[in-house]
Design a protein around this motif. Structure first.
Motif, short mmCIF file in Angstrom:
data_model
loop_
_atom_site.label_atom_id
_atom_site.label_comp_id
_atom_site.label_asym_id
_atom_site.label_seq_id
_atom_site.Cartn_x
_atom_site.Cartn_y
_atom_site.Cartn_z
N SER A 45 0.83 -1.21 0.00
CA SER A 45 0.00 0.00 0.00
C SER A 45 0.86 1.25 0.00
CB SER A 45 -0.90 0.03 1.23
OG SER A 45 -1.79 -1.04 1.21
N ASP A 164 -5.83 -0.39 -4.67
CA ASP A 164 -5.28 -0.95 -3.44
C ASP A 164 -6.28 -1.94 -2.84
OD1 ASP A 164 -3.83 -1.57 -1.25
OD2 ASP A 164 -3.89 0.42 -0.33
N GLU A 165 -6.03 -3.19 -3.03
CA GLU A 165 -6.90 -4.26 -2.54
C GLU A 165 -8.37 -3.93 -2.73
OE1 GLU A 165 -5.88 -6.13 1.09
OE2 GLU A 165 -3.84 -5.37 1.08
#
Ligand SMILES: Nc1ncnc2c1ncn2[C@@H]1O[C@H](COP(=O)(O)OP(=O)(O)OP(=O)(O)O)[C@@H](O)[C@H]1O
Ligand SMILES: [Mg+2]
Lengths: 246, 264
Positions: A45, A164-165
């Motif tokens: 991240s 991000d995810e």
């Protein structure tokens, strides 16, 4: 050889004394779909957030079309070209779905209302959210929110889209709807950098895989190479744990 | 006309004789409270927003110094006006400044000024808290779209912060309706001042103040109700209507349609 849109050179990021990114080098070509995988806390991240300057790198360079954006005077203009989709959606709570998509077009790209609406509706259609344009974020399911967030980012017509995810905060039955939207974008040739824990998805979609371990890129290569034939012990161990889980 | 002996008789007597002056007092109270709260909110919004501006290492030195000084001045303002009684402030500003510096302001100006500046001091902290209470993700999403700090504040953070602090604004209005009574020390003829003269004339402290309390209560309760209504309006409808718009109709410039000429 196709042009490199983003090139990260010797990137370092410390939080206090904690070295989170140690010496990161990688680049993204136009049309590339890069997935970043790695254990929790390995710095995925942070790397993604450095790329659009939500975090200030401690050292190194980030070149965007050859220009070091760390010296750039106009960070907002750069960010407008690099979209971001967050794990927790982060839709604007005070706006409905359509306004969420329009606000960037109106205020950042200074489009007129009709144009902004037309373009927003086009991208909301793409993610299948047109019926919900009047809904407020709190009235939507997680999967729907994430699809709106993707439409909001797409509407800016960015050169690169960072994820991000994007499915980590979703209930299992909603993961599919978001992944299929991302797959559709991949087919259209959008350049993307995706941090994900969905290994099957990463393997299917990406043409470049970056494996991070303790703040460094331990191994990178094309999807088949990394997933089928990893060289490093850390990569093998990490992937084995995932296969064991699945 | 002589003063009746029983409670209700006295109440009716006061209403007949002094009803108009009490109503005028109540009007003054309401006017000062409403205007004071409104201006106070504007002051609070400005001060609170400035106090919430982060000073980053990357800013240039002049901006940093300027912001620091501005923030210090503003926190002094907040501390002084929150930390001293409004009644003392009223005496100090209206009489004190006149005696010492020969600044003669009108009583009306002084009344509005004191209530506004007081409310501003309270609201500044409330606004700052409201801004900080908006989730970080909202700021990050706005930045990621390319919005500047000012745009992020204006279109994303402040609307949410304001919605969150609406109950606090209502609270302040109610407090102001009650606290304007301290302005009687500078001769503002609001409800309390009017009541005092009525009560004093006939020695009807019980009855006159009973009337005043009912009037205060009417004002505070109806203002609270009104603010609740506004709050609900701001929250928007609980339900949304599924849009039945044919989106294809809007995307004329972007989508390719089968070419009609080819069909012919
Ligand atoms: N703002 C911050 N302040 C201090 N430390 C931080 C901050 N953000 C991240 N870290 C630390 O940096 C390290 C890397 O965090 P990061 O979020 O990049 O990991 P990640 O690979 O994305 O993990 P996950 O898969 O759990 O999301 C962690 O040890 C984390 O504690
Ligand atoms: Mg993470």
């Amino acid at each position: 050889m196709s042009e490199r849109i983003i090139k990260v050179k010797n990137l370092k990021k410390n939080f206090g004394k904690h070295e989170v990114l140690k010496n990161i080098n990688f680049s993204v070509k136009k049309g590339d779909i890069t997935t970043i995988i790695g254990a929790s806390g390995s710095g995925k991240s942070t790397l993604l957030r450095c790329i659009n300057l939500l975090e200030n790198p401690t050292d190194g360079e980030i070149l965007y079309n050859g220009e070091n954006i760390l010296n750039s005077k106009n960070v907002p203009a750069y960010r407008a070209k690099v979209g971001m989709v967050f794990q927790n959606f982060n839709l604007f709570e005070n706006m409905n779905v359509l306004q969420n998509c329009m606000v960037g077009l109106r205020k950042v790209l200074k489009m007129n209302k009709e144009e902004a609406k037309e373009r927003s509706l086009y991208y909301l259609e793409k993610v299948g959210m047109t019926p919900y344009i009047n809904a407020k974020p709190r009235q939507l399911s997680g999967g729907q929110k994430q699809r709106v967030a993707i439409a909001r980012a797409l509407a800016m017509q960015p050169d690169v889209l960072l994820f991000d995810e994007p499915t980590s905060a979703l209930d299992p039955q909603m993961v599919g709807e978001v992944l299929s939207v991302i797959k559709k974008l991949a087919e259209e040739g959008l350049t993307m950098i995706i941090v994900t824990h969905e290994m099957a998805f990463a393997k299917e979609i990406s043409n470049h895989v970056v494996f991070m371990h303790n703040g460094v890129i331990a191994e990178e290569g094309n999807a088949d190479r990394i997933f089928v034939n990893p060289k490093k012990a850390e990569t093998k161990e990490f992937l084995q744990r995932f296969i064991a889980c699945a | 006309m002589s003063l009746p002996q029983d409670f209700w008789g006295r109440i009716i007597f006061i209403i007949n004789e002094y009803g108009l002056s009490l109503l005028k007092g109540a009007g003054t109270t309401l006017l000062i409270a409403l205007v004071g709260t409104l201006i106070g909110c504007v002051i609070g919004l400005i001060v609170g927003t400035i106090q919430a501006i982060p000073i980053s290492k990357k800013d240039n030195i002049f901006k940093k110094i300027f912001l620091r000084i501005l923030k210090i001045i503003m926190s002094i303002y907040v501390e002084v006006f929150r930390g001293t009684p409004m009644m003392v402030q009223a005496m100090f500003i209206y009489y004190g400044l006149a005696v010492c510096f020969g600044i003669n302001m009108s009583m009306w100006f002084a009344a509005f000024f004191i209530v506004s500046i007081n409310t501003g001091a309270y609201m500044a902290e409330t606004v700052r808290g409201g801004i900080l209470s908006v989730a970080d993700g909202q700021t990050e999403a706005a930045k990621a779209l390319g919005m500047t700090y000012t745009q992020t504040m204006l279109y994303v953070i402040l609307p949410q912060a304001l919605k969150n602090i609406m109950p606090q604004i209502g609270n302040n209005l109610i407090i102001n309706i009650k606290d304007t009574c301290v302005l009687s020390v500078i001769g503002t003829v609001e409800l309390f001042f009017a009541t005092k003269s009525v009560a004093g004339t006939y020695y009807t402290y019980f009855e006159a103040n009973a009337i005043a309390m009912v009037m205060y209560l009417c004002m505070t309760v109806s203002c609270a109700k009104l603010l609740r209504l506004i709050e609900n309006k701001l929250n928007g409808p609980e339900n949304y209507s599924l849009s039945t718009t044919d989106t294809l109709a809007f995307t004329s410039g972007l989508l390719k349609y089968p070419n009609k000429k080819e069909a012919k």
